[in-house]
Scaffold this motif. Sequence first.
Motif, PDB file in Angstrom:
ATOM      1  N   LYS A  21       0.836  -1.201   0.000  1.00 42.37           N
ATOM      2  CA  LYS A  21       0.000   0.000   0.000  1.00 42.37           C
ATOM      3  C   LYS A  21       0.872   1.252   0.000  1.00 42.37           C
ATOM      4  O   LYS A  21       0.580   2.218  -0.699  1.00 42.37           O
ATOM      5  CB  LYS A  21      -0.930   0.005   1.209  1.00 42.37           C
ATOM      6  N   GLU A  22       1.938   1.232   0.774  1.00 42.63           N
ATOM      7  CA  GLU A  22       2.839   2.379   0.821  1.00 42.63           C
ATOM      8  C   GLU A  22       3.507   2.590  -0.539  1.00 42.63           C
ATOM      9  O   GLU A  22       3.620   3.718  -1.015  1.00 42.63           O
ATOM     10  CB  GLU A  22       3.897   2.170   1.905  1.00 42.63           C
ATOM     11  N   LEU A  23       3.921   1.497  -1.181  1.00 44.88           N
ATOM     12  CA  LEU A  23       4.529   1.583  -2.501  1.00 44.88           C
ATOM     13  C   LEU A  23       3.542   2.166  -3.509  1.00 44.88           C
ATOM     14  O   LEU A  23       3.907   3.036  -4.307  1.00 44.88           O
ATOM     15  CB  LEU A  23       5.002   0.204  -2.969  1.00 44.88           C
ATOM     16  N   TYR A  28       1.838   6.633  -6.892  1.00 43.53           N
ATOM     17  CA  TYR A  28       0.822   7.620  -7.227  1.00 43.53           C
ATOM     18  C   TYR A  28       1.393   9.031  -7.129  1.00 43.53           C
ATOM     19  O   TYR A  28       1.200   9.855  -8.020  1.00 43.53           O
ATOM     20  CB  TYR A  28      -0.393   7.464  -6.305  1.00 43.53           C
ATOM     21  N   LEU A  29       2.126   9.326  -6.062  1.00 44.71           N
ATOM     22  CA  LEU A  29       2.727  10.651  -5.911  1.00 44.71           C
ATOM     23  C   LEU A  29       3.703  10.934  -7.050  1.00 44.71           C
ATOM     24  O   LEU A  29       3.729  12.047  -7.587  1.00 44.71           O
ATOM     25  CB  LEU A  29       3.438  10.764  -4.560  1.00 44.71           C
ATOM     26  N   LEU A  30       4.468   9.925  -7.429  1.00 40.39           N
ATOM     27  CA  LEU A  30       5.388  10.090  -8.550  1.00 40.39           C
ATOM     28  C   LEU A  30       4.624  10.393  -9.831  1.00 40.39           C
ATOM     29  O   LEU A  30       5.019  11.274 -10.604  1.00 40.39           O
ATOM     30  CB  LEU A  30       6.253   8.843  -8.732  1.00 40.39           C
ATOM     31  N   SER A  31       3.505   9.724 -10.059  1.00 39.39           N
ATOM     32  CA  SER A  31       2.715   9.983 -11.271  1.00 39.39           C
ATOM     33  C   SER A  31       2.169  11.404 -11.263  1.00 39.39           C
ATOM     34  O   SER A  31       2.062  12.033 -12.311  1.00 39.39           O
ATOM     35  CB  SER A  31       1.576   8.969 -11.419  1.00 39.39           C
ATOM     36  N   LEU A  32       1.838  11.925 -10.082  1.00 41.77           N
ATOM     37  CA  LEU A  32       1.381  13.317  -9.997  1.00 41.77           C
ATOM     38  C   LEU A  32       2.483  14.281 -10.406  1.00 41.77           C
ATOM     39  O   LEU A  32       2.255  15.217 -11.173  1.00 41.77           O
ATOM     40  CB  LEU A  32       0.929  13.655  -8.578  1.00 41.77           C
ATOM     41  N   VAL A  33       3.668  14.040  -9.902  1.00 40.34           N
ATOM     42  CA  VAL A  33       4.803  14.910 -10.218  1.00 40.34           C
ATOM     43  C   VAL A  33       5.109  14.832 -11.707  1.00 40.34           C
ATOM     44  O   VAL A  33       5.333  15.854 -12.359  1.00 40.34           O
ATOM     45  CB  VAL A  33       6.040  14.513  -9.374  1.00 40.34           C
ATOM     46  N   GLU A  34       5.090  13.631 -12.278  1.00 41.73           N
ATOM     47  CA  GLU A  34       5.389  13.459 -13.700  1.00 41.73           C
ATOM     48  C   GLU A  34       4.327  14.073 -14.602  1.00 41.73           C
ATOM     49  O   GLU A  34       4.610  14.494 -15.710  1.00 41.73           O
ATOM     50  CB  GLU A  34       5.547  11.975 -14.029  1.00 41.73           C
ATOM     51  N   SER A  35       3.064  14.131 -14.115  1.00 44.39           N
ATOM     52  CA  SER A  35       1.992  14.675 -14.944  1.00 44.39           C
ATOM     53  C   SER A  35       1.859  16.190 -14.816  1.00 44.39           C
ATOM     54  O   SER A  35       0.956  16.787 -15.384  1.00 44.39           O
ATOM     55  CB  SER A  35       0.659  14.006 -14.596  1.00 44.39           C
ATOM     56  N   GLY A  36       2.750  16.814 -14.062  1.00 41.63           N
ATOM     57  CA  GLY A  36       2.718  18.271 -13.934  1.00 41.63           C
ATOM     58  C   GLY A  36       1.723  18.727 -12.881  1.00 41.63           C
ATOM     59  O   GLY A  36       1.001  19.687 -13.082  1.00 41.63           O
ATOM     60  N   TYR A  37       1.703  18.073 -11.760  1.00 42.84           N
ATOM     61  CA  TYR A  37       0.784  18.375 -10.657  1.00 42.84           C
ATOM     62  C   TYR A  37       0.830  19.854 -10.311  1.00 42.84           C
ATOM     63  O   TYR A  37       1.888  20.440 -10.125  1.00 42.84           O
ATOM     64  CB  TYR A  37       1.166  17.546  -9.433  1.00 42.84           C
ATOM     65  N   ALA A  38      -0.352  20.457 -10.288  1.00 41.58           N
ATOM     66  CA  ALA A  38      -0.489  21.861  -9.891  1.00 41.58           C
ATOM     67  C   ALA A  38      -1.582  21.934  -8.830  1.00 41.58           C
ATOM     68  O   ALA A  38      -2.736  21.676  -9.119  1.00 41.58           O
ATOM     69  CB  ALA A  38      -0.854  22.725 -11.079  1.00 41.58           C
ATOM     70  N   PRO A  39      -1.233  22.259  -7.601  1.00 40.66           N
ATOM     71  CA  PRO A  39      -2.239  22.286  -6.540  1.00 40.66           C
ATOM     72  C   PRO A  39      -3.282  23.381  -6.747  1.00 40.66           C
ATOM     73  O   PRO A  39      -2.993  24.417  -7.338  1.00 40.66           O
ATOM     74  CB  PRO A  39      -1.425  22.542  -5.271  1.00 40.66           C
ATOM     75  N   VAL A  40      -4.485  23.101  -6.264  1.00 46.43           N
ATOM     76  CA  VAL A  40      -5.580  24.064  -6.322  1.00 46.43           C
ATOM     77  C   VAL A  40      -5.592  24.817  -5.004  1.00 46.43           C
ATOM     78  O   VAL A  40      -5.595  24.219  -3.942  1.00 46.43           O
ATOM     79  CB  VAL A  40      -6.931  23.328  -6.529  1.00 46.43           C
ATOM     80  N   LEU A 122      -5.138  16.728  -3.034  1.00 52.23           N
ATOM     81  CA  LEU A 122      -4.610  15.396  -3.301  1.00 52.23           C
ATOM     82  C   LEU A 122      -5.728  14.425  -3.675  1.00 52.23           C
ATOM     83  O   LEU A 122      -5.571  13.614  -4.585  1.00 52.23           O
ATOM     84  CB  LEU A 122      -3.845  14.884  -2.074  1.00 52.23           C
ATOM     85  N   THR A 123      -6.863  14.543  -3.001  1.00 57.75           N
ATOM     86  CA  THR A 123      -8.013  13.683  -3.304  1.00 57.75           C
ATOM     87  C   THR A 123      -8.482  13.908  -4.734  1.00 57.75           C
ATOM     88  O   THR A 123      -8.691  12.952  -5.484  1.00 57.75           O
ATOM     89  CB  THR A 123      -9.167  13.955  -2.318  1.00 57.75           C
ATOM     90  N   LEU A 124      -8.649  15.162  -5.119  1.00 60.51           N
ATOM     91  CA  LEU A 124      -9.098  15.477  -6.472  1.00 60.51           C
ATOM     92  C   LEU A 124      -8.099  14.977  -7.512  1.00 60.51           C
ATOM     93  O   LEU A 124      -8.479  14.368  -8.508  1.00 60.51           O
ATOM     94  CB  LEU A 124      -9.301  16.982  -6.644  1.00 60.51           C
ATOM     95  N   ASN A 125      -6.826  15.207  -7.287  1.00 51.66           N
ATOM     96  CA  ASN A 125      -5.813  14.793  -8.258  1.00 51.66           C
ATOM     97  C   ASN A 125      -5.698  13.278  -8.352  1.00 51.66           C
ATOM     98  O   ASN A 125      -5.458  12.745  -9.431  1.00 51.66           O
ATOM     99  CB  ASN A 125      -4.474  15.434  -7.930  1.00 51.66           C
ATOM    100  N   LYS A 126      -5.885  12.585  -7.237  1.00 51.76           N
ATOM    101  CA  LYS A 126      -5.861  11.127  -7.256  1.00 51.76           C
ATOM    102  C   LYS A 126      -7.007  10.593  -8.110  1.00 51.76           C
ATOM    103  O   LYS A 126      -6.804   9.741  -8.967  1.00 51.76           O
ATOM    104  CB  LYS A 126      -5.964  10.594  -5.822  1.00 51.76           C
TER     105      LYS A 126
END
Length: 140
Positions: A21-23, A28-40, A122-126
Amino acid sequence: METNTDELKKFLESKISSLKKELEYYEYLLSLVESGYAPVRGNKGSIDSIKNRRGEIVAEVYFTPPIAKIVMRRKLSLHRAYLNALSKILEDSKATDKIDYNIVFDNDAIKEIAISNVKEDLTLNKIKTAIQVILDRASS
Protein backbone atom coordinates in the motif's frame (compact mmCIF):
# COMPACT_ATOMS: atom_id res chain seq x y z
CA MET A 1 6.55 -24.11 17.76
CA GLU A 2 3.79 -24.08 15.13
CA THR A 3 1.99 -21.24 16.93
CA ASN A 4 5.08 -19.04 16.67
CA THR A 5 5.39 -19.88 12.97
CA ASP A 6 1.71 -19.00 12.39
CA GLU A 7 2.10 -15.72 14.25
CA LEU A 8 5.26 -14.91 12.30
CA LYS A 9 3.52 -15.76 9.02
CA LYS A 10 0.56 -13.48 9.86
CA PHE A 11 2.92 -10.67 10.88
CA LEU A 12 4.93 -10.98 7.66
CA GLU A 13 1.80 -11.09 5.48
CA SER A 14 0.48 -7.99 7.25
CA LYS A 15 3.79 -6.18 6.81
CA ILE A 16 3.97 -7.09 3.10
CA SER A 17 0.42 -5.82 2.58
CA SER A 18 1.23 -2.58 4.38
CA LEU A 19 4.39 -2.04 2.33
CA LYS A 20 2.51 -2.72 -0.93
CA LYS A 21 0.00 0.00 0.00
CA GLU A 22 2.84 2.38 0.82
CA LEU A 23 4.53 1.58 -2.50
CA GLU A 24 1.26 2.27 -4.37
CA TYR A 25 0.99 5.61 -2.58
CA TYR A 26 4.54 6.63 -3.58
CA GLU A 27 3.95 5.48 -7.17
CA TYR A 28 0.82 7.62 -7.23
CA LEU A 29 2.73 10.65 -5.91
CA LEU A 30 5.39 10.09 -8.55
CA SER A 31 2.72 9.98 -11.27
CA LEU A 32 1.38 13.32 -10.00
CA VAL A 33 4.80 14.91 -10.22
CA GLU A 34 5.39 13.46 -13.70
CA SER A 35 1.99 14.67 -14.94
CA GLY A 36 2.72 18.27 -13.93
CA TYR A 37 0.78 18.38 -10.66
CA ALA A 38 -0.49 21.86 -9.89
CA PRO A 39 -2.24 22.29 -6.54
CA VAL A 40 -5.58 24.06 -6.32
CA ARG A 41 -5.56 26.94 -3.84
CA GLY A 42 -8.33 28.84 -2.12
CA ASN A 43 -12.05 28.62 -2.69
CA LYS A 44 -11.99 29.91 -6.23
CA GLY A 45 -13.01 27.52 -8.94
CA SER A 46 -10.68 25.97 -11.42
CA ILE A 47 -11.05 24.35 -14.79
CA ASP A 48 -8.78 21.58 -15.96
CA SER A 49 -8.95 18.98 -18.70
CA ILE A 50 -8.32 15.29 -19.09
CA LYS A 51 -6.50 14.38 -22.28
CA ASN A 52 -5.80 11.08 -23.97
CA ARG A 53 -2.40 10.03 -25.29
CA ARG A 54 -3.03 11.79 -28.60
CA GLY A 55 -3.52 15.09 -26.74
CA GLU A 56 -7.27 15.27 -27.41
CA ILE A 57 -9.39 16.62 -24.59
CA VAL A 58 -11.67 13.80 -23.44
CA ALA A 59 -13.24 15.56 -20.44
CA GLU A 60 -13.20 18.83 -18.54
CA VAL A 61 -12.83 19.05 -14.78
CA TYR A 62 -14.65 21.88 -13.00
CA PHE A 63 -13.66 22.26 -9.36
CA THR A 64 -15.12 24.65 -6.84
CA PRO A 65 -14.31 23.24 -3.42
CA PRO A 66 -15.82 20.98 -2.20
CA ILE A 67 -17.56 20.02 -5.48
CA ALA A 68 -15.92 18.67 -8.62
CA LYS A 69 -17.57 17.81 -11.92
CA ILE A 70 -15.94 15.82 -14.66
CA VAL A 71 -17.86 16.45 -17.88
CA MET A 72 -17.22 14.37 -20.99
CA ARG A 73 -16.54 16.32 -24.19
CA ARG A 74 -18.16 13.68 -26.38
CA LYS A 75 -20.27 10.58 -25.91
CA LEU A 76 -18.19 7.76 -24.55
CA SER A 77 -19.60 4.30 -23.93
CA LEU A 78 -17.48 2.42 -21.42
CA HIS A 79 -17.16 -1.35 -21.46
CA ARG A 80 -18.18 -3.13 -18.27
CA ALA A 81 -14.54 -3.63 -17.22
CA TYR A 82 -13.89 0.13 -17.40
CA LEU A 83 -17.10 0.91 -15.51
CA ASN A 84 -16.13 -1.59 -12.82
CA ALA A 85 -12.68 -0.01 -12.52
CA LEU A 86 -14.21 3.48 -12.34
CA SER A 87 -16.70 2.37 -9.67
CA LYS A 88 -13.94 0.70 -7.65
CA ILE A 89 -11.78 3.83 -7.73
CA LEU A 90 -14.67 6.04 -6.65
CA GLU A 91 -15.82 3.58 -3.97
CA ASP A 92 -12.28 3.36 -2.56
CA SER A 93 -12.10 7.15 -2.43
CA LYS A 94 -15.56 7.25 -0.87
CA ALA A 95 -14.33 4.97 1.91
CA THR A 96 -10.94 6.60 2.48
CA ASP A 97 -11.55 10.26 1.63
CA LYS A 98 -15.26 10.45 2.59
CA ILE A 99 -16.36 11.76 -0.79
CA ASP A 100 -19.71 11.16 -2.43
CA TYR A 101 -20.23 10.76 -6.16
CA ASN A 102 -22.83 10.38 -8.86
CA ILE A 103 -22.22 9.10 -12.37
CA VAL A 104 -24.65 10.54 -14.92
CA PHE A 105 -25.37 8.57 -18.10
CA ASP A 106 -27.02 9.54 -21.37
CA ASN A 107 -28.39 6.21 -22.62
CA ASP A 108 -25.31 3.96 -22.37
CA ALA A 109 -22.75 6.78 -22.68
CA ILE A 110 -21.18 8.39 -19.63
CA LYS A 111 -22.04 12.09 -19.50
CA GLU A 112 -20.49 13.38 -16.27
CA ILE A 113 -19.21 12.44 -12.85
CA ALA A 114 -20.22 14.71 -9.98
CA ILE A 115 -18.08 14.43 -6.86
CA SER A 116 -18.91 16.20 -3.62
CA ASN A 117 -17.09 16.62 -0.32
CA VAL A 118 -13.64 16.92 -1.95
CA LYS A 119 -11.67 18.50 0.88
CA GLU A 120 -8.09 18.12 -0.35
CA ASP A 121 -6.26 18.79 -3.59
CA LEU A 122 -4.61 15.40 -3.30
CA THR A 123 -8.01 13.68 -3.30
CA LEU A 124 -9.10 15.48 -6.47
CA ASN A 125 -5.81 14.79 -8.26
CA LYS A 126 -5.86 11.13 -7.26
CA ILE A 127 -9.37 10.70 -8.68
CA LYS A 128 -8.59 12.77 -11.78
CA THR A 129 -5.45 10.77 -12.55
CA ALA A 130 -7.26 7.45 -12.15
CA ILE A 131 -10.15 8.60 -14.33
CA GLN A 132 -7.69 9.89 -16.93
CA VAL A 133 -6.17 6.41 -17.26
CA ILE A 134 -9.60 4.83 -17.71
CA LEU A 135 -10.83 7.44 -20.21
CA ASP A 136 -7.59 7.27 -22.16
CA ARG A 137 -7.88 3.52 -22.57
CA ALA A 138 -11.61 3.68 -23.34
CA SER A 139 -11.22 6.39 -25.99
CA SER A 140 -8.31 4.74 -27.80
